[in-house]
Design an enzyme around this catalytic site. Structure first.
Site, PDB file in Angstrom:
ATOM      1  N   SER A 275       0.832  -1.194   0.000  1.00 17.56           N
ATOM      2  CA  SER A 275       0.000   0.000   0.000  1.00 17.56           C
ATOM      3  C   SER A 275       0.879   1.261   0.000  1.00 17.56           C
ATOM      4  O   SER A 275       1.693   1.436  -0.895  1.00 17.56           O
ATOM      5  CB  SER A 275      -0.964  -0.032   1.191  1.00 17.56           C
ATOM      6  OG  SER A 275      -1.978   0.938   1.049  1.00 17.56           O
ATOM      7  N   ASP A 367      -9.290  -4.298  -6.212  1.00 17.53           N
ATOM      8  CA  ASP A 367      -8.808  -3.402  -5.157  1.00 17.53           C
ATOM      9  C   ASP A 367      -9.698  -2.164  -5.125  1.00 17.53           C
ATOM     10  O   ASP A 367      -9.704  -1.370  -6.062  1.00 17.53           O
ATOM     11  CB  ASP A 367      -7.357  -3.021  -5.445  1.00 17.53           C
ATOM     12  CG  ASP A 367      -6.684  -2.287  -4.286  1.00 17.53           C
ATOM     13  OD1 ASP A 367      -7.405  -1.652  -3.486  1.00 17.53           O
ATOM     14  OD2 ASP A 367      -5.450  -2.352  -4.179  1.00 17.53           O
ATOM     15  N   HIS A 402      -7.440  -5.485  -1.798  1.00 13.71           N
ATOM     16  CA  HIS A 402      -6.258  -4.689  -1.486  1.00 13.71           C
ATOM     17  C   HIS A 402      -5.284  -5.392  -0.536  1.00 13.71           C
ATOM     18  O   HIS A 402      -4.066  -5.328  -0.717  1.00 13.71           O
ATOM     19  CB  HIS A 402      -6.711  -3.362  -0.874  1.00 13.71           C
ATOM     20  CG  HIS A 402      -5.603  -2.399  -0.585  1.00 13.71           C
ATOM     21  ND1 HIS A 402      -4.931  -1.715  -1.583  1.00 13.71           N
ATOM     22  CD2 HIS A 402      -5.031  -1.997   0.592  1.00 13.71           C
ATOM     23  CE1 HIS A 402      -4.017  -0.927  -1.048  1.00 13.71           C
ATOM     24  NE2 HIS A 402      -4.050  -1.079   0.277  1.00 13.71           N
TER      25      HIS A 402
END
Length: 466
Positions: A275, A367, A402
């Site tokens: 991330s 995501d 994600h």
């Protein structure tokens, strides 16, 4: 021992009664026959290994059932946050009265089909739990304890109210025996170092998580269990004053602290980020004049972020874009539009054309938190124009979300999230569907380890098993 003897006697009684060699009144004999028949079946549950690393598979076998008997195989974990998580599959024993989870298909439950590790990756909070939970290991010095049990019939609820036919307690570890855990508080850098057993020197990985902040250790612990010195780096905290001081030099300092350790082979250091940690990884690889990673891994990240800014300035600018976030019908927050459309201005994204080392990018096509698919397409175009596209490997997974974590980590489609800078509490939508996401995590982890081995290890590292 008493229970086993009881089972043996019951089985003998059943054989005598079934043979018809009895001299009892018919009504008593029929009653005893029913009782002996039920007592004769004493299920035996085997889980191997009962103690293993979290990325190792286990084999679950239930024996001594009736032929074609319906049973539920159930897993239960009591988390460090005091929440209970469970998963279960519905099975029918074969003609020998055996269920082999690695080979037999679950007919229902939290997963279906032949899924050897479904009892882990499909774990979910038990009914009545708090909303928006995420399962994460905080103390890597203790195992994740999972109870595996077998219940009669195909059950979907009420497991705590029924007696299990058999139960085995298992331990899942992030830390292999002999791995050292060392707190790092050096030259302003904070983190946790994990060192494999043995003299070394070892390859090393600088490990960074994302915008949730804090010090997250479990992936670094698992990397060390596979033969890498790993530094879990803390760089985002609720302390705004400390965050104000963090800029590119902080990450370079962490890299050099790791690189200079006597247990580390200084020319074999990688950087791995998830991330926002992936954005930091790309920035370091593209612009640092002193930190030269041998290779990099970016999971669910983007190159879109202001260049030559401190972390605090970056997040201030990002917060100004929060108006582009969406909220779905379940009041879950979707952030992916914050960085869309992908900017064309050079000062708003990392110039990945400057990267000189092999780069592995892992993305999920569902995501909902970050526009990783669009970002990766733009990165490919930049690297193609710059002549370094051959350094890029992309792993893209349909219907994954994600939070791509080590294998068998339960899929979390949404959970509570605290923005580290404005302290806003939201229910964040991460995306993904449980089965495809589980497959993505397993495949990605295997390929990440192979990628690190190819670029960091000259020899094959020892197998990591407990």
């Amino acid at each position: 021992m008493i229970f086993r003897s009881y089972c043996i006697l019951a089985q003998k009684a059943a054989r005598v009664l079934v043979s018809g060699k009895h001299q009892l009144p018919t009504c008593i004999w029929l009653s005893l026959r029913r009782s002996a028949s039920s007592m004769a079946v004493c299920p035996v549950l085997s889980v191997q290994p009962t103690r293993a690393l979290v990325d190792e598979k286990f084999q679950i076998v239930v024996r001594n059932l009736h032929p074609k008997q319906e049973v539920t195989v159930h897993s239960l974990h009591h988390s460090e946050d005091k929440d209970c998580w469970e998963a279960f599959g519905h099975y029918i024993s074969d003609e020998n009265g055996t269920v082999t989870v690695m080979e037999d298909a679950s007919r229902g439950g939290t997963y279906t089909g032949t899924e050897p590790m479904g009892l882990l990756w499909s774990l979910r909070p038990i009914p009545g739990s708090r909303h928006g939970l995420r399962l994460r290991k905080r103390n890597v010095l203790s195992p994740m304890v999972v109870n595996i049990s077998v219940y009669k019939g195909h059950m979907n609820q009420g497991f705590s109210e029924e007696a299990a036919l058999a139960t085995v307690v298992t331990e899942r570890w992030y830390l292999a025996p002999g791995v050292q855990r060392v707190d790092i508080r050096e030259q302003g850098v904070k983190g946790t170092l994990f060192i494999p057993p043995g003299p070394g020197p070892f390859p090393a990985v600088l490990d960074m998580w994302g915008g949730g902040g804090g010090l997250v250790e479990y992936r670094a612990a698992l990397l060390a269990s596979h033969g890498y010195v790993a530094l879990a780096l803390e760089y985002l905290t609720p302390d705004k004053k400390r965050t104000l001081d963090i800029e590119g030099g902080y990450f370079e300092m962490a890299y050099h602290i790791l690189q200079s350790l006597p247990q580390v082979s200084s020319d074999r250091v990688a950087v791995l980020g998830l991330s926002f940690g992936a954005s930091v990884t790309l920035t370091l690889a593209a612009y640092s004049k002193t930190a030269k990673p041998r290779c990099c891994v970016c999971i669910s990240g983007s190159h879109v972020q202001p260049v030559n800014k401190t972390l605090y300035e970056i997040f201030q600018l990002m917060n100004q874009s929060l108006a582009k976030a969406r909220i779905d019908e379940n009041n879950h927050v979707i952030w992916r539009d914050i960085i869309l459309p992908i900017p064309t201005e050079p000062d708003l994204k990392v110039d990945v054309g400057k990267i000189k080392c092999p780069l592995l990018v892992v993305i999920a096509q569902d995501d909902q938190n970050w526009a990783t698919v669009e970002s990766t397409e733009d990165m490919e175009q930049i690297m193609e124009r710059s002549g370094n596209r051959h350094l890029l490997t992309v792993l893209s997974y349909p219907d994954a979300g994600h939070l791509i974590e080590p294998p068998y980590t339960p899929h979390i489609r949404f959970s509570k999230f605290i923005n580290q800078f404005n302290r806003a509490k939201v229910m964040m939508l991460w995306g993904g569907q449980t089965k495809p996401h589980a497959d993505a995590q397993e495949d990605a982890w295997e390929k990440i380890l192979l990628f690190l081995q190819k670029h960091l290890y000259q020899d094959i590292p020892p197998a990591a098993k407990l």
